[in-house]
Write an enzyme that holds these catalytic residues in place. Structure first.
Site: not given
Ligand code: SF4
Length: 357
Positions: A46, A51, A90, A129, A147, A201
């Site tokens: 974690e 980063q 880093g 977190y 996160d 996403c």
């Molecule tokens: S539909 Fe698209 S914007 Fe909505 S949670 Fe799923 S990947 Fe993200």
């Protein structure tokens, strides 16, 4: 007191989480710390991944675990060795905090790692977190992990129009995350939300066609995915000038050496080695002189640094620092040194020039 997830889980996990878990079962990446989650190794993963990209982070995770296989070994290591294993990653404050927390565990907790998020949060450098991630993954505590990935997914899923880096936005994200974490399987459900953000996403191009929550997502339906999460405008990084005092020497047939000092623990490049330096908030370059080189532009998250290097040749076998400073002569080829990436790069350039001449 039971939290939202415990109350709701009496009727089974949230329907969004059910869908997500079934997706996760088929799409989760095979990462080494996931097979048999163990608190020390999970903690390392974690902190390293905060980063750092997963492919780079995985190599460092193996390397660090190999050098310091448990918290007692890490606590008893000297700080130079810890920094040397971290070299190249880093954000060295992560390594310093890991080391300090390991010492606190050994000295104050009799070597026993905490088992709750609250317990983890009391250790140096461990925020909500990391604490929630370890407690949920390793001890099945039903606390949500928030996160950057989770923040993005939830702000899109629920079309949250408040800035997520302001209190109103944070509260909305926390409420959503709290309602979605499974009390029966919090570690897996937390990892599944993070995985959805990392794999589907994504920040710039969410792959909504492949998303298990495609039909539930409000921002997809409203056409606002590009505008979520909402964030406050970033502050412009401040401009600073750094003047490095670069002393070098070559004695007889010995290698070319550079005078290096350890930085104070607090402040920029804390605890690392560096040429002695003076930093000022200005954009005006220093007066030009013969033995000066620069500017080298170095960008950090909060500052734009113009670095200038002032050279002097030293003909001594003695120390080159003042009485107050601790330093040493080093050859660039010494791979155990822990200097900032900027110095690493400049030294390699200088060494290459020296070889050519
Ligand atoms: S539909 Fe698209 S914007 Fe909505 S949670 Fe799923 S990947 Fe993200």
């Amino acid at each position: 007191m039971a939290n939202h997830s415990q109350i709701r889980d009496m009727n089974g996990p949230h329907p969004f989480t059910v869908k997500l878990l079934s997706w996760y079962e088929n799409h989760a990446r095979d990462l080494p710390w996931r097979a048999h989650p163990e608190p020390y190794a999970t903690w390392l993963s974690e902190v390293i991944l905060q980063q750092t990209r997963v492919d780079t982070g995985t190599a460092y995770w193996h390397r660090f675990l190999n050098a310091f296989p448990n918290v007692k070994v890490l606590a008893s290591a000297n700080s130079e060795d810890v920094m040397a294993q971290w070299k190249g990653l880093g954000y060295y404050s992560r390594a310093r905090n890991l080391h300090a927390a390991a010492k606190a565990i050994v000295h104050d907790l009799d070597g026993q790692l905490p088992e709750t998020a609250e317990g983890w949060k009391r250790l140096p450098g461990i925020g909500p977190y990391t604490a929630a991630a370890i407690a949920s993954i390793c001890h099945q505590e039903a606390v949500p992990v928030i996160d950057g990935n989770v923040q993005r997914v939830l702000s899109r899923l629920f079309n949250i129009d408040q800035p997520v880096d302001r209190k109103s936005g944070r509260v909305a994200i926390e409420a959503a995350a709290d309602a979605l974490v499974s009390s029966q399987n919090p570690g897996i459900s937390n990892q599944a939300w993070m995985e959805l953000g990392a794999l589907v996403c994504k920040p710039k191009n969410p792959n909504c066609g492949q998303c298990p929550l495609h039909s539930e997502c409000l921002s997809r339906a409203e056409g606002t995915t590009r505008d979520r999460p909402v964030k406050q405008p970033k502050k412009r990084p401040k401009d600073v000038m750094v003047n490095f005092d670069v002393k070098r020497r070559k004695i007889g047939s010995g290698p070319l050496e550079w005078w290096i000092e350890r930085r104070p623990q607090k402040g920029i490049w804390g605890g690392l080695e560096s040429f002695p330096l003076v930093m000022t908030e200005t954009t005006t370059p220093p007066p030009q002189e013969d033995a000066i080189w620069g500017p080298v532009l170095h960008i950090l998250t909060h500052m734009r640094m113009n670095a200038w290097f002032h050279f002097s040749e030293i003909q001594t076998s003695h120390d080159a620092g003042g009485e107050e400073t601790e330093g040493l002569w080093v050859a660039v080829t010494d791979s155990h040194r822990t200097w900032p990436r900027l110095i690493d790069k400049v030294l390699m350039d200088l060494q290459n020039q020296a070889v050519k001449n």
